[in-house]
Design a protein around this motif. Structure first.
Motif, PDB file in Angstrom:
ATOM      1  N   ILE A  56      -7.722   3.594  -4.018  1.00 51.51           N
ATOM      2  CA  ILE A  56      -8.368   2.279  -3.938  1.00 51.51           C
ATOM      3  C   ILE A  56      -9.461   2.173  -5.010  1.00 51.51           C
ATOM      4  CG2 ILE A  56      -9.762   0.724  -2.472  1.00 51.51           C
ATOM      5  CD1 ILE A  56      -6.955   0.924  -1.356  1.00 51.51           C
ATOM      6  N   ARG A  57     -10.209   3.270  -5.157  1.00 57.37           N
ATOM      7  CA  ARG A  57     -11.263   3.284  -6.179  1.00 57.37           C
ATOM      8  C   ARG A  57     -10.678   3.065  -7.575  1.00 57.37           C
ATOM      9  NH1 ARG A  57     -13.304   8.237  -6.966  1.00 57.37           N
ATOM     10  NH2 ARG A  57     -13.064   8.699  -4.765  1.00 57.37           N
ATOM     11  N   ARG A  58      -9.460   3.538  -7.780  1.00 58.44           N
ATOM     12  CA  ARG A  58      -8.841   3.411  -9.097  1.00 58.44           C
ATOM     13  C   ARG A  58      -8.085   2.092  -9.261  1.00 58.44           C
ATOM     14  NH1 ARG A  58      -7.976   8.799 -11.717  1.00 58.44           N
ATOM     15  NH2 ARG A  58      -8.876  10.341 -10.341  1.00 58.44           N
ATOM     16  N   GLY A  59      -8.206   1.215  -8.285  1.00 56.53           N
ATOM     17  CA  GLY A  59      -7.646  -0.124  -8.479  1.00 56.53           C
ATOM     18  C   GLY A  59      -6.459  -0.473  -7.602  1.00 56.53           C
ATOM     19  N   VAL A  61      -4.514  -1.976  -4.568  1.00 58.55           N
ATOM     20  CA  VAL A  61      -4.887  -3.114  -3.722  1.00 58.55           C
ATOM     21  C   VAL A  61      -4.650  -2.824  -2.245  1.00 58.55           C
ATOM     22  CG1 VAL A  61      -4.672  -4.938  -5.441  1.00 58.55           C
ATOM     23  CG2 VAL A  61      -2.628  -4.155  -4.199  1.00 58.55           C
ATOM     24  N   GLY A  62      -3.948  -1.731  -1.957  1.00 52.42           N
ATOM     25  CA  GLY A  62      -3.686  -1.400  -0.570  1.00 52.42           C
ATOM     26  C   GLY A  62      -2.905  -0.105  -0.480  1.00 52.42           C
ATOM     27  N   SER A  63      -2.653   0.319   0.769  1.00 57.30           N
ATOM     28  CA  SER A  63      -1.948   1.587   0.928  1.00 57.30           C
ATOM     29  C   SER A  63      -0.881   1.476   2.011  1.00 57.30           C
ATOM     30  CB  SER A  63      -2.951   2.689   1.296  1.00 57.30           C
ATOM     31  OG  SER A  63      -3.635   2.311   2.472  1.00 57.30           O
ATOM     32  N   ILE A  64       0.097   2.366   1.926  1.00 54.80           N
ATOM     33  CA  ILE A  64       1.125   2.470   2.967  1.00 54.80           C
ATOM     34  C   ILE A  64       0.875   3.825   3.617  1.00 54.80           C
ATOM     35  CG2 ILE A  64       3.602   2.595   3.443  1.00 54.80           C
ATOM     36  CD1 ILE A  64       2.408   0.807   0.364  1.00 54.80           C
ATOM     37  N   PRO A  73     -11.719  -2.719   0.598  1.00 51.47           N
ATOM     38  CA  PRO A  73     -11.123  -4.041   0.531  1.00 51.47           C
ATOM     39  C   PRO A  73      -9.589  -4.011   0.621  1.00 51.47           C
ATOM     40  CG  PRO A  73     -11.701  -3.285  -1.675  1.00 51.47           C
ATOM     41  CD  PRO A  73     -12.112  -2.208  -0.735  1.00 51.47           C
ATOM     42  N   GLY A  74      -9.003  -2.845   0.549  1.00 57.94           N
ATOM     43  CA  GLY A  74      -7.545  -2.766   0.486  1.00 57.94           C
ATOM     44  C   GLY A  74      -6.864  -3.076   1.814  1.00 57.94           C
ATOM     45  N   PHE A  75      -5.619  -3.569   1.736  1.00 55.55           N
ATOM     46  CA  PHE A  75      -4.834  -3.736   2.963  1.00 55.55           C
ATOM     47  C   PHE A  75      -4.201  -2.396   3.301  1.00 55.55           C
ATOM     48  CE2 PHE A  75      -1.812  -4.665  -0.481  1.00 55.55           C
ATOM     49  CZ  PHE A  75      -0.767  -3.821  -0.147  1.00 55.55           C
TER      50      PHE A  75
END
Ligand code: ATP
Ligand code: MG
Length: 437
Positions: A56-59, A61-64, A73-75
């Motif tokens: 997330i820090r590296r850009g 937008v979200g994770s699975i 802020p990520g989904f």
């Protein structure tokens, strides 16, 4: 793709902003591109869930993920198995893709051949290919997930270390053009015997249909019951063949279909790789002779017979990996160079060869003598056998138990335009030697 759509494809539970746009996918936080969604995979040594924050820090937008875990802020999309979810995404992407998919399997030369096919086809239309060596049960689904739908050609590497591996990759890649680069001793520890290698790689022909095409070495024809009109063979006796092979420090020259081709890679095996790529061109309706110039601008992937000219001496860096066919190729290539200087080889173990290991290492020792290599520096538990065999047959060799000690000897040859070849299995990290030279 929006986060919400992605969650639907993955059959997962979404937390966070459903409208976030996902631009690509990543499984390694260090390689995240801004806009990627990060798959937290559980490996043997690492658990990707520890790297979600970094991603997330590296850009990203979200994770699975497999557990409730939402960072900043990520989904997050929760699934039962992130590995299965990635495979599901690959299948979804493959179903949308309308371009040509070319799958490349084989015991040796997959990455080089994949790069060659990609390089040549890029002169025709936008093309895509597996990045680096991403050819595994996780790597290939990632490659497919990131496949741009507008690419006219996608060239995918299919790796295997056991029977069943290629089958699972073919299920998701569904290549129309199916290439086997070569068959030889590889990963025998997990495959079993050479017959298992032949069977395992042959899984690339699973669900072979009316439209499918095979590109294989001519000698492999007898192993696979394929419809004759759908197969293009290369190499000795094949449909696409070479003559007049000439190796020099400038690269490799060969004649095919009446035309002299040059490829700026010093390797006798690269001719086979080039012929395989010509087979693919033919299968797609192109004339290889129109690619003479394109071939001249090809560059070998790093650590594969890379020629480093230091003026006082020359290094051939083949440290990416080693198995019996690729060691044979490296030694034959070195031996075929015409020079008054000395030819020295620094060889680390060939790993994962199982029961056959001792015998295969001994053969390397013998080959060094047969080919007239001036000096062999053997390193590693397995190469001790090669050293013994080399000495037995009257060769000039030294054995090293510790890598730190090799350099003292190598230093003596770093002069007089001597040619020093360095090679070993990935686990032996022979690049440590090359870096010190
Ligand atoms: P991996 O299984 O590690 O992914 P690969 O099949 O992708 O390997 P490459 O990375 O292209 O193969 O090359 C690995 C080694 O094999 C290099 O040393 C290369 O020079 C050698 N090689 C490539 N093609 C051939 C060939 N046709 N015959 C013998 N050796 C080859
Ligand atoms: Mg490879």
């Amino acid at each position: 793709m929006r986060a919400e759509e992605l969650a639907k494809v993955l059959k997962g539970e979404l937390r966070g902003d459903p409208n976030r746009t996902v631009r690509g996918f990543s499984i390694d936080s260090r390689q995240v591109n801004p806009g990627d969604a990060f798959f937290a995979l559980r490996g043997e040594n690492n658990d990707g869930h520890h790297f979600v924050e970094d991603a997330i820090r590296r850009g990203a937008v979200g994770s699975i993920v497999e557990k409730d875990l939402r960072v900043g802020p990520g989904f997050s999309i929760r699934v039962d198995s992130t590995a299965d979810a990635l495979r599901r995404l690959a299948l979804y992407k493959r179903a949308l893709y309308k371009g040509e998919v070319i799958g490349v399997a084989g015991s040796v030369g997959k990455t080089t051949t994949k790069e060659l096919i990609y390089h040549l086809l890029s002169h025709v239309a936008p093309a895509y290919r597996s990045k680096g060596n991403l050819n595994s049960q996780l790597g290939l689904p990632l490659v497919l997930s990131n496949m741009p739908l507008e690419a006219r050609f996608s060239v995918l590497e299919l790796g295997a270390s056991a029977v069943g591996d290629v089958r699972r990759l073919v299920e998701i890649a569904q290549p129309r053009i199916r290439v086997i680069t070569a068959l030889g001793e590889e990963h025998l520890e997990s495959f079993g015997t050479i017959l298992d290698v032949i069977r395992g790689n042959g899984e690339i022909f699973m669900n072979f249909s009316e439209e499918s095409r095979a590109v294989i070495p001519h000698y492999a024809l007898k192993y696979y019951p394929l419809p004759k009109d759908k197969v293009i063979t290369f190499g000795t006796g094949g449909d696409v063949n070479s003559e007049g092979i000439h190796l020099s420090l400038k690269g490799t020259e060969f004649k095919c279909m009446g035309v002299v081709f040059t490829i700026p890679v010093l390797s006798s095996g690269v001719v086979d790789n080039a012929l395989a790529s010509f087979g693919v061109l033919l299968a797609l309706g192109y004339d290889p002779r129109d690619f003479k110039e394109a071939l001249q601008t090809f560059r070998a992937p790093s650590g594969r017979m890379n020629l480093l000219d230091y003026e006082r001496f020359i290094v051939i860096d083949d440290t990416y990996n080693a198995n019996p066919p690729s060691v044979r190729n490296a030694l034959i290539t070195l031996a075929s160079l015409r020079t008054k200087s000395k030819k020295v080889v620094v060889l680390g173990d060939m790993l994962e060869l199982g029961k056959e290991s001792k015998k295969l290492h001994a053969e390397v020792g013998k080959l060094v003598v047969e080919l007239g290599i001036d000096l062999a520096l053997f390193y590693g538990n397995n190469m001790e056998e090669a050293y013994r065999e080399c000495i037995k047959h009257g060769g000039n060799a030294l054995f090293f138990g510790k890598k730190e000690d090799i350099m003292d000897e190598v230093l003596k040859y770093m002069k007089d335009k001597n040619i020093i070849l360095v090679k070993g299995s990935r686990g032996m990290k022979m690049e440590d030697i090359v870096e010190k030279m």
